[in-house]
Enzyme design. Sequence first.
Site, mmCIF file in Angstrom:
data_model
loop_
_atom_site.group_PDB
_atom_site.id
_atom_site.type_symbol
_atom_site.label_atom_id
_atom_site.label_comp_id
_atom_site.label_asym_id
_atom_site.label_seq_id
_atom_site.Cartn_x
_atom_site.Cartn_y
_atom_site.Cartn_z
ATOM 1 C CD GLN A 1 -2.719 0.985 2.502
ATOM 2 O OE1 GLN A 1 -2.331 1.410 3.630
ATOM 3 N NE2 GLN A 1 -3.953 0.469 2.516
ATOM 4 C CB SER B 1 1.664 7.000 4.846
ATOM 5 O OG SER B 1 0.515 6.530 5.676
ATOM 6 C CB SER C 1 3.431 -3.669 5.322
ATOM 7 O OG SER C 1 3.173 -2.779 6.316
ATOM 8 C CD GLU D 1 -6.092 0.026 7.517
ATOM 9 O OE1 GLU D 1 -5.086 0.025 8.375
ATOM 10 O OE2 GLU D 1 -5.975 0.690 6.633
#
Lengths: 384, 297
Positions: free
Chosen positions: A128, A131, A163, A246
């Site tokens: 992902q 951020s 991650s 999430e």
Amino acid sequence: MDLADSPEEGEFRARLREWLAKVLPGLPPKPSPDDWPARRAYDLGWQRMLYDAGYAGLHWPVDAGGRGAGPARHLIFLEETEKAGAPYVGANFVGLLHAGPTIAAEGTPGQRARWLPPVLRGEEVWCQGFSEPDAGSDLASLRTRAWRDGDAYVVSGSKIWTSHAEVADWCELLVRTDPDAPRHRGITWLALPMDAPGVTVRPLRTLAGSNEFAEVFLDEVRVPVVNRVGAENDGWRVTMVTLSFERGTAFVGEVVACRRALGELAREARANGRWDDAPLRRRLGRLNAEFRALWRLTQWNVSEAEGTGGVPGAGGSVFKLRYSHARQELYDTAAEVLGADCLDLGRPWVLDRLSSLSYTIAAGTSQIQQNIVAERILGLPKGR
Amino acid sequence: MHFQPTDDQRALKAGVRELLAGRFGRRALRAAVDRPGVLDRTLWRELGEAGFFALRLPEPDGGVGLGLPEAVLAFEEAGRALLPGPLIATHLAAGEVAGAATGETVVTAAYGGLVEWLAEADVVRGEAAGAVPVRSVDPLTPLHRLPRPPGAAPESGPEPVAVLLTAAEQLGGAARVCELAVEHARTREQFGRPIGAFQAVKHLCARILVRTETARAAVYAAAVTADPLDIAAARLLADEAAVHGARDCLQVHGGMGFTWEADVHLFLKRAWTRTQRTGDSTQSDELLAEDLLPVRV
């Protein structure tokens, strides 16, 4: 109000238990935490076993290749796999819980056919790219730029807290395509192939000493326009679908694991004599109440989501606020049980205590979550 | 699993709320505060007629024939309305003490250290000889203290159903102070804007809600399972939600929260009173701690 399984749920649970008892003893040994290729292979192997047994994409819609199970059956799946000690979703997390559901909801038939089956079969890993160093809680201020050049976007910028970036095939990437539009309206969702020229991954060492996350640097990376999911500049809305997932059933396994850890902690206290310390013993009892309540709150939220077509409500923020704090409290109490041994990284719970420091920060800090609860549930005015 | 109230349960809860809003609204609440120690017998009989006390009594015995979840929802509403009186003791006496089910008889109980509404009660369950009046901190709950020999064991508290229904009252109180805090934060203006626009105030309100909704899940679950451990957990969570909720609500109200005129103090004082009704909370902690260890043989 009912907490018991329906006959269908009971049947589902019994079959799942039977299958887990059969396959788990034959699993290969868990790889070392530092061996990323081995971790990828292990997690994908488990996903393939789920696929072959008909459990892959349990909560995905049937027309996306999933099983169309409601939140209640997904809850049973997560509860039973955790209780049986089955592998965690691991490298499949983003594919199964963020990118996959987004593509299922917003992708074209061609995009669904290209990207969803490899996730379900355990063949491709997603990471992902949301951020950025300057866009954390204020995600909509992200600055990674994308220019249109023929049939491709040219992307430059950097992402952080990614991650599994080292072993991912794809990245669900948010980019700014219109710097002049209001912040939420100039963002686009792209599927970035991680082997594209110009992508650099650098491991990010956390305070726990591990490399769970990475920074991803993008230097004029060409991403085909056909990799865009949803319309150009509509990426914020597209993304909100994934973020609500999430905050749904994401913590079920962890609550089960916390309740087990609490039992182990009580046995440790009994063994080392700290159990005779009444305030500490009562603190453990209080944590038992806390995690029992969090399990009930999970069941409550899941039953509520069942009635709203599976979309979790703002109740997810209520849960996350309470849970993240409770889990930090659990490991702080573990440190009291351990005494001076709480400084020994070789002892159980010591690394967990360090990792738990992220829970009130990741996926929306507790302060942002409290704003969400106050404004969206309680209806208090916006403003700082 | 469907862990949400059924349509019938929602209707029951709404019905009790409507009844109490009509019969014990703010004006009646403040009138009761001005006449301390006096129980409204007419209201008590109306509660009896509405089935409040006979809720769990089987239908052949003249009861409503409902279960613990329904009782919890009704007592949550009683807690929300700050309804005074020994409601739980009378409810538990239905079918055992003549007139309790219908609201003809007011029943209180001597659970441990304190007795509520002793002077107004027709029947006292338990041993209340030698009880002396106390200047009660809660203007809506007169109290007597029971004599206790020095060195006696800590009070054990009431039976689990009474603990659960007390937790339900605490839940209702917590939910109501959340509403009061939010109402005040939306309307009270300082520095040219509603104080609820300030994050510091927002976060106080959000935390009241988080504690309330976590307690709600624990209390409702205990109503479904009737498990003593679930009840102990529900009690701890509900006490926390009610007491801290009232404290934070008072803080949101600022200077007004410190006045007799604002209702906030009534919620806080009742929440404190209920924490004592259910015995020493460390006993709930101990029960839940013991549960963590494997059963010894």
